[in-house]
Design a protein around this motif. Sequence first.
Motif, PDB file in Angstrom:
ATOM      1  N   LYS A  57     -22.016  21.782   6.608  1.00 61.74           N
ATOM      2  CA  LYS A  57     -21.823  21.770   5.672  1.00 61.74           C
ATOM      3  C   LYS A  57     -22.992  20.662   5.786  1.00 61.74           C
ATOM      4  O   LYS A  57     -23.357  19.868   4.757  1.00 61.74           O
ATOM      5  N   LEU A  58     -23.199  19.847   6.994  1.00 63.15           N
ATOM      6  CA  LEU A  58     -24.055  18.610   6.879  1.00 63.15           C
ATOM      7  C   LEU A  58     -26.010  19.037   6.962  1.00 63.15           C
ATOM      8  O   LEU A  58     -26.187  20.809   7.653  1.00 63.15           O
ATOM      9  N   SER A  59     -26.377  18.072   6.867  1.00 66.19           N
ATOM     10  CA  SER A  59     -27.366  18.220   6.762  1.00 66.19           C
ATOM     11  C   SER A  59     -28.323  18.207   8.088  1.00 66.19           C
ATOM     12  O   SER A  59     -27.257  17.806   8.660  1.00 66.19           O
ATOM     13  N   PRO A 106     -13.824  18.174  -2.282  1.00 69.02           N
ATOM     14  CA  PRO A 106     -15.209  17.109  -2.229  1.00 69.02           C
ATOM     15  C   PRO A 106     -15.506  17.024  -0.395  1.00 69.02           C
ATOM     16  O   PRO A 106     -15.026  16.507  -0.030  1.00 69.02           O
ATOM     17  N   GLU A 107     -16.645  17.893  -0.135  1.00 69.74           N
ATOM     18  CA  GLU A 107     -16.987  17.983   0.815  1.00 69.74           C
ATOM     19  C   GLU A 107     -17.573  16.700   1.664  1.00 69.74           C
ATOM     20  O   GLU A 107     -17.661  16.351   2.747  1.00 69.74           O
ATOM     21  N   ASP A 108     -17.805  15.343   0.510  1.00 64.54           N
ATOM     22  CA  ASP A 108     -18.645  14.305   1.207  1.00 64.54           C
ATOM     23  C   ASP A 108     -16.976  13.872   2.098  1.00 64.54           C
ATOM     24  O   ASP A 108     -17.031  13.106   3.181  1.00 64.54           O
ATOM     25  N   PHE A 109     -15.931  14.288   1.643  1.00 64.92           N
ATOM     26  CA  PHE A 109     -14.759  13.169   2.594  1.00 64.92           C
ATOM     27  C   PHE A 109     -14.578  13.953   3.900  1.00 64.92           C
ATOM     28  O   PHE A 109     -14.547  13.474   4.149  1.00 64.92           O
ATOM     29  N   PHE A 110     -14.611  14.995   3.347  1.00 63.25           N
ATOM     30  CA  PHE A 110     -14.727  15.445   4.593  1.00 63.25           C
ATOM     31  C   PHE A 110     -15.907  15.148   5.614  1.00 63.25           C
ATOM     32  O   PHE A 110     -15.395  15.207   6.782  1.00 63.25           O
ATOM     33  N   LYS A 111     -16.717  14.827   5.256  1.00 62.68           N
ATOM     34  CA  LYS A 111     -17.933  14.315   6.556  1.00 62.68           C
ATOM     35  C   LYS A 111     -18.192  13.118   6.577  1.00 62.68           C
ATOM     36  O   LYS A 111     -18.136  12.842   7.643  1.00 62.68           O
ATOM     37  N   MET A 112     -17.074  12.356   5.891  1.00 63.23           N
ATOM     38  CA  MET A 112     -17.066  11.184   5.590  1.00 63.23           C
ATOM     39  C   MET A 112     -16.023  10.593   5.926  1.00 63.23           C
ATOM     40  O   MET A 112     -15.359   9.414   7.322  1.00 63.23           O
ATOM     41  N   ASN A 144     -18.176  29.777  18.197  1.00 65.17           N
ATOM     42  CA  ASN A 144     -18.799  29.008  16.358  1.00 65.17           C
ATOM     43  C   ASN A 144     -20.110  29.193  16.691  1.00 65.17           C
ATOM     44  O   ASN A 144     -20.632  27.821  15.903  1.00 65.17           O
ATOM     45  N   LEU A 145     -20.851  28.997  17.872  1.00 67.94           N
ATOM     46  CA  LEU A 145     -22.375  28.609  18.028  1.00 67.94           C
ATOM     47  C   LEU A 145     -23.002  29.203  16.945  1.00 67.94           C
ATOM     48  O   LEU A 145     -24.084  28.124  16.319  1.00 67.94           O
ATOM     49  N   PRO A 146     -22.545  29.946  15.956  1.00 68.06           N
ATOM     50  CA  PRO A 146     -23.533  30.940  15.136  1.00 68.06           C
ATOM     51  C   PRO A 146     -23.654  29.981  13.640  1.00 68.06           C
ATOM     52  O   PRO A 146     -24.516  29.369  13.184  1.00 68.06           O
ATOM     53  N   LEU A 147     -22.421  28.944  13.971  1.00 67.17           N
ATOM     54  CA  LEU A 147     -22.308  28.215  12.777  1.00 67.17           C
ATOM     55  C   LEU A 147     -23.469  26.522  13.003  1.00 67.17           C
ATOM     56  O   LEU A 147     -23.201  26.336  11.758  1.00 67.17           O
TER      57      LEU A 147
END
Length: 777
Positions: free
Chosen positions: A343-345, A308-314, A375-378
Amino acid sequence: MDFLKSAVASAIAKGSSFPVSLGDRVDIGDSIWTLHNGTRREDGSACSVFTFDIAANKSRLPLAKNAVRKSRTLRHPGVIKVLDTIENETNLYIVTERVVPLEWHVKRRSLSEETAKWGIYTVSSTLKFINEDASSVHGAVRASSVYTSESGEWKLGGFDILSSMKEDDAIIYTYGSLVPDAARFTPPEVVKGGWDAIKRHPLAAVDAYGLGILIFEVFNGSFSGGDQVGKTTNIPPSMQQSYKRLCTANPKLRLSPAHFVEQGKKHGGFFQTSLIRLTEDMESLGLKDDAEREEFINELDNLSDDFPEDFFKMKVLPELLKSVEFGGGGPKVLSATLKIGSKLSADEFNAKLTPVIVRLFGNPDRALRVCLLDNLPLMIDNLPQKIVNDKIFPQMTSGFTDIAPVVREQTVKAVLSVVGKLSDRVINGELLKFLARTANDEQPGIRTNTTICLGKIAKNLGESTRSKVLIAAFTRSIRDPFVHARNAGLLALSATIDTFTDEDCAGKILPAICPALLDKEKLVRDQANKTLELYIQRVRKFGSTMADTVLQPPTSSTSEANKSDARIGNSNDKSWAGWAISSFTNKLAAADGEIAPTAVPSKQSEDIPRPASVPRPTTSSPSIQSQPANKTLRPAAHPLSRSQSDRPVPVVQDEWHDAEEGDDVFDAWGAIEDDDDDDKGVDPFTAAVTSPNPSSPDPTATKASAVPYDDGGEPDFAGWLAAKNQAKTKNPLPKGLTKSTPAAKTVAKPRVVAPVKKIDTKPKDEDEDDGWGDAWD
């Protein structure tokens, strides 16, 4: 009628005194509650609102009031977070964090196995807390009682009949059967003996049975009735044995939620997953030592993209940011943070990550700086241009001059990521100055990467500086002692060929490439040949489009044009020196007429203009006959140490051969030195110059003078030279050039007069005099 009541309730909720603005209604299936999305007016944050219409469900009002009361008092990470509760005469409201029914995911079968295990673990742990710590029974565990938060975590709700077993008048005993669709989910012992049977069996038996039904629903999508309880269809093999014990008909043999969690947490158990371990370690991340933090990051890297991406974001991201900035998380934690942040907007990234990134670029820790640059490209796509140009790049520039080579190298590589968001002033000013330093760096790898960097950012450079900078950088790189730097310079020239003008390609770049054709390394030689071929093709293509000449067309008469053509040679002559030979011989051919036998040149002849190659006329001997000037003359080789005017000219009777006939030029020049006259004691130059007087008593001399010297019709240059030397106060030829003979000693040397050659007195154009023959004066 229900719609009208709902509209009235919504109108009341939209009143100015109501703290929440109701939004869309969310379908939650069979429930006494209606779920709406809402917005809190005090801060505009998102929320969910559970509403209960008293008039429409008056019989179930006790269940609603019980849910309101338990929601206020029950606090656990696995329970829906309640923000506010509101009661009035018509409705009950429970304002919670924004949630979505789990049934949505269950019916769509959109849950991965790892996510399902993680959610079941959360619900099981929450039931363990309710049963053991709160001494209570939920009584309605099913998919419709579980929700997912914005962070993707599973939250337990549906507290309609949640009751403490310490209360004698617990609501579950009286109103347990009023829960919607209770018959389908009720355990066998309750079906037989009613809800009072709970008192005679283990406290956790009812909730363990409901947990088994929830597991079946999660992995199969739906639950139709008691006949499906205990079936292992689609259940993970590692969980099947414990799942069966949850669903057994005998409540005394059932596995409680606490024991279910315990079995899953054993070594190799079904709850030993990366996602579950990550969740447990998250809150204590800042307190972990380096080894524990290393293990945590490794677990984070092992997570797949279906988690779950939301879990990582929040949840995960905020904890990681705290650890990096304040807890000494180090580069590995930062890498994990930026990986999640990708993966964030754009809005989420700017709100959560951008301020931290700007602060971290000012951190003196080199390891963090290198990690940020790597990690700048990310994250560069999510960073605003103004932030990059005004805040991030000025802090990056210290990396160009850092004493650590790895920092300098990573800074050069990072230019490719940020150059698109830098202003033209910064690119053509500060950036090029720093790249000029790294192009001369002591580390060959940094020099090589600088060349590659310049090649890739060529399109971003200003037109006024692009060609000048790139040619200087790439041609210098071709001469670098490091083989890969030379190869990079050639590759960069190939990639940026369209950047340069055709004149630069021919005049500056091709001469710089040619030495690399003989490089000691085959890698460089091969690339040099490829690059050279590209530039040659371009130059040839451009040359084919150029005009044949830029000279103005002739405006003189046809005769003058023909005469000019005669002097410069035939344009169709393909020999390498054909035009030069033709120019020389045509000068002689232009002196038409006979040589006058006058002893003293007239004043008129002295005033006649003459080419520099024609000798000054002198008195002529009557014995010398005029000869036609219709044959070409072969020049002889002269020592470089003498001037052309003081040098006698040997007369050779063989004619010039055309260069196309294949004669060896060097052999022809050497024939004079090997003349057979040397062997006879007679110098060929002296034999031609010292012709005796016919009146001499010497018979040998008389015989020689009877026949004048005939060179085949060419002007007597040898005689002319002798007369000239006689006129200069009898200045002899240089020592060693003449040989005296016995006959010559007894004969008085008469004055030798060279024949006078008539010269065309018609003036010529100034451009016809190309300087040939000036040295003969």
